[in-house]
Design a protein around this motif. Structure first.
Motif, PDB file in Angstrom:
ATOM      1  N   ALA A   1       0.719  -0.888  -0.203  1.00 37.10           N
ATOM      2  CA  ALA A   1      -0.134   0.161  -0.143  1.00 37.10           C
ATOM      3  C   ALA A   1       0.560   1.025  -0.131  1.00 37.10           C
ATOM      4  O   ALA A   1       0.566   2.066  -1.025  1.00 37.10           O
ATOM      5  N   ILE A   2       2.099   1.295   1.112  1.00 37.57           N
ATOM      6  CA  ILE A   2       3.057   2.333   0.947  1.00 37.57           C
ATOM      7  C   ILE A   2       3.674   2.618  -0.933  1.00 37.57           C
ATOM      8  O   ILE A   2       3.417   3.697  -1.317  1.00 37.57           O
ATOM      9  N   PHE A   3       4.242   1.546  -1.491  1.00 32.00           N
ATOM     10  CA  PHE A   3       4.634   1.773  -2.649  1.00 32.00           C
ATOM     11  C   PHE A   3       3.682   2.030  -3.411  1.00 32.00           C
ATOM     12  O   PHE A   3       4.246   3.182  -3.853  1.00 32.00           O
ATOM     13  N   TYR A   4       2.014   1.939  -3.723  1.00 32.43           N
ATOM     14  CA  TYR A   4       1.649   2.065  -5.068  1.00 32.43           C
ATOM     15  C   TYR A   4       0.488   3.733  -3.791  1.00 32.43           C
ATOM     16  O   TYR A   4       0.731   4.327  -5.457  1.00 32.43           O
ATOM     17  N   ALA A   5       0.794   3.884  -3.291  1.00 30.37           N
ATOM     18  CA  ALA A   5       0.711   5.276  -2.396  1.00 30.37           C
ATOM     19  C   ALA A   5       1.506   6.621  -2.631  1.00 30.37           C
ATOM     20  O   ALA A   5       1.443   7.643  -3.460  1.00 30.37           O
ATOM     21  N   ASN A   6       2.744   6.222  -3.242  1.00 33.32           N
ATOM     22  CA  ASN A   6       4.165   6.262  -3.073  1.00 33.32           C
ATOM     23  C   ASN A   6       4.302   6.964  -4.882  1.00 33.32           C
ATOM     24  O   ASN A   6       4.105   8.207  -5.068  1.00 33.32           O
ATOM     25  N   GLY A   7       4.366   5.690  -5.642  1.00 32.48           N
ATOM     26  CA  GLY A   7       3.349   6.445  -7.126  1.00 32.48           C
ATOM     27  C   GLY A   7       2.767   7.362  -7.406  1.00 32.48           C
ATOM     28  O   GLY A   7       2.703   8.138  -8.014  1.00 32.48           O
ATOM     29  N   ALA A   8       1.619   7.038  -6.269  1.00 32.33           N
ATOM     30  CA  ALA A   8       0.373   7.713  -7.042  1.00 32.33           C
ATOM     31  C   ALA A   8       0.728   9.474  -6.714  1.00 32.33           C
ATOM     32  O   ALA A   8       0.833  10.102  -8.050  1.00 32.33           O
ATOM     33  N   GLY A   9       0.766   8.927  -5.616  1.00 30.67           N
ATOM     34  CA  GLY A   9       1.504  10.722  -5.334  1.00 30.67           C
ATOM     35  C   GLY A   9       2.570  11.370  -5.893  1.00 30.67           C
ATOM     36  O   GLY A   9       2.762  12.950  -6.652  1.00 30.67           O
TER      37      GLY A   9
ATOM     38  N   GLU B   1       2.552  16.156 -12.363  1.00 26.34           N
ATOM     39  CA  GLU B   1       1.981  17.107 -13.165  1.00 26.34           C
ATOM     40  C   GLU B   1       1.672  18.352 -12.674  1.00 26.34           C
ATOM     41  O   GLU B   1       1.852  19.553 -13.212  1.00 26.34           O
ATOM     42  N   ARG B   2       2.294  18.128 -11.457  1.00 26.94           N
ATOM     43  CA  ARG B   2       1.668  19.979 -10.969  1.00 26.94           C
ATOM     44  C   ARG B   2       3.279  20.781 -10.690  1.00 26.94           C
ATOM     45  O   ARG B   2       3.119  21.858 -11.285  1.00 26.94           O
ATOM     46  N   TYR B   3       4.096  20.285 -10.455  1.00 26.20           N
ATOM     47  CA  TYR B   3       5.086  20.524  -9.704  1.00 26.20           C
ATOM     48  C   TYR B   3       6.625  20.059 -11.122  1.00 26.20           C
ATOM     49  O   TYR B   3       7.281  20.681 -11.132  1.00 26.20           O
ATOM     50  N   GLY B   4       6.765  19.695 -11.606  1.00 28.12           N
ATOM     51  CA  GLY B   4       7.760  18.954 -12.106  1.00 28.12           C
ATOM     52  C   GLY B   4       8.722  17.535 -11.676  1.00 28.12           C
ATOM     53  O   GLY B   4       8.203  17.319 -10.599  1.00 28.12           O
ATOM     54  N   ALA B   5       8.749  17.687 -12.549  1.00 32.17           N
ATOM     55  CA  ALA B   5       9.700  15.585 -11.875  1.00 32.17           C
ATOM     56  C   ALA B   5      10.049  15.815 -10.893  1.00 32.17           C
ATOM     57  O   ALA B   5      10.506  15.007  -9.940  1.00 32.17           O
ATOM     58  N   LEU B   6      11.289  16.671 -10.746  1.00 37.39           N
ATOM     59  CA  LEU B   6      12.070  17.144  -9.783  1.00 37.39           C
ATOM     60  C   LEU B   6      11.808  17.189  -8.466  1.00 37.39           C
ATOM     61  O   LEU B   6      12.775  17.140  -7.418  1.00 37.39           O
ATOM     62  N   ASN B   7      10.881  18.726  -8.151  1.00 33.16           N
ATOM     63  CA  ASN B   7       9.940  18.967  -7.136  1.00 33.16           C
ATOM     64  C   ASN B   7       9.525  17.512  -6.753  1.00 33.16           C
ATOM     65  O   ASN B   7       9.952  17.861  -5.634  1.00 33.16           O
ATOM     66  N   ALA B   8       9.029  16.934  -7.403  1.00 32.77           N
ATOM     67  CA  ALA B   8       8.169  15.539  -6.889  1.00 32.77           C
ATOM     68  C   ALA B   8       8.596  14.728  -6.142  1.00 32.77           C
ATOM     69  O   ALA B   8       8.347  14.207  -5.111  1.00 32.77           O
ATOM     70  N   TYR B   9       9.964  14.262  -6.618  1.00 28.18           N
ATOM     71  CA  TYR B   9      11.082  13.761  -5.798  1.00 28.18           C
ATOM     72  C   TYR B   9      11.570  13.818  -4.552  1.00 28.18           C
ATOM     73  O   TYR B   9      11.412  13.344  -3.824  1.00 28.18           O
ATOM     74  N   MET B  10      11.827  15.646  -5.053  1.00 30.71           N
ATOM     75  CA  MET B  10      11.533  16.269  -3.162  1.00 30.71           C
ATOM     76  C   MET B  10      10.906  16.647  -2.448  1.00 30.71           C
ATOM     77  O   MET B  10      11.449  16.173  -1.172  1.00 30.71           O
ATOM     78  N   ILE B  11       9.580  16.764  -3.255  1.00 31.92           N
ATOM     79  CA  ILE B  11       8.414  16.774  -2.042  1.00 31.92           C
ATOM     80  C   ILE B  11       8.259  15.760  -1.574  1.00 31.92           C
ATOM     81  O   ILE B  11       8.056  15.293  -0.197  1.00 31.92           O
TER      82      ILE B  11
END
Length: 122
Positions: free
Chosen positions: A35-43, A49-59
């Motif tokens: 569940a954590i794995f799939y929630a991580n992927g969905a998040g 989509e909203r902030y870009g790939a680099l910022n998404a991984y940093m968040i």
């Protein structure tokens, strides 16, 4: 019914229940990790989509760092603390030294009380 039948039945019932509980705990942990794995992927997808790939991984990294910090603080607050003994350490550790210190203290207190009295013996 013989004694060994009774003992083996009790043993199987007790450890069978323990084995079922352990298997349930393992399954629970596996499903929680999935569940954590799939929630991580969905998040990550939603943040990409909203902030870009680099910022998404940093968040996502910041979120997991906060979770790790919370776990660390909880473990640190619940750590075993050293047992405080009633016995003093150092010079007054032995009973004999404690008795000598009390005798000296009593003598000093008696001397100071005698000096403070108003009547003097001629």
């Amino acid at each position: 019914m013989q004694l060994n039948d009774l003992a083996s039945g009790t043993f199987n019932q007790l450890f069978g229940r323990l084995l079922r509980r352990a298997l349930g705990a393992v399954l629970l942990a596996a499903f929680a990790i999935a569940a954590i794995f799939y929630a991580n992927g969905a998040g990550t997808l939603a943040l990409t989509e909203r902030y870009g790939a680099l910022n998404a991984y940093m968040i996502m990294a910041a979120i997991y760092a906060v979770f790790a910090l919370i776990v660390f603080v909880v473990l640190w607050a619940n750590r075993p603390r050293p047992v405080i003994t009633d016995r003093p350490e150092g010079a007054l550790a032995s009973p004999r030294n404690m008795q000598i210190a009390m005798l000296i203290e009593a003598a000093a207190l008696g001397y100071s009380m005698a000096r403070k009295s108003g009547s003097r013996i001629p």
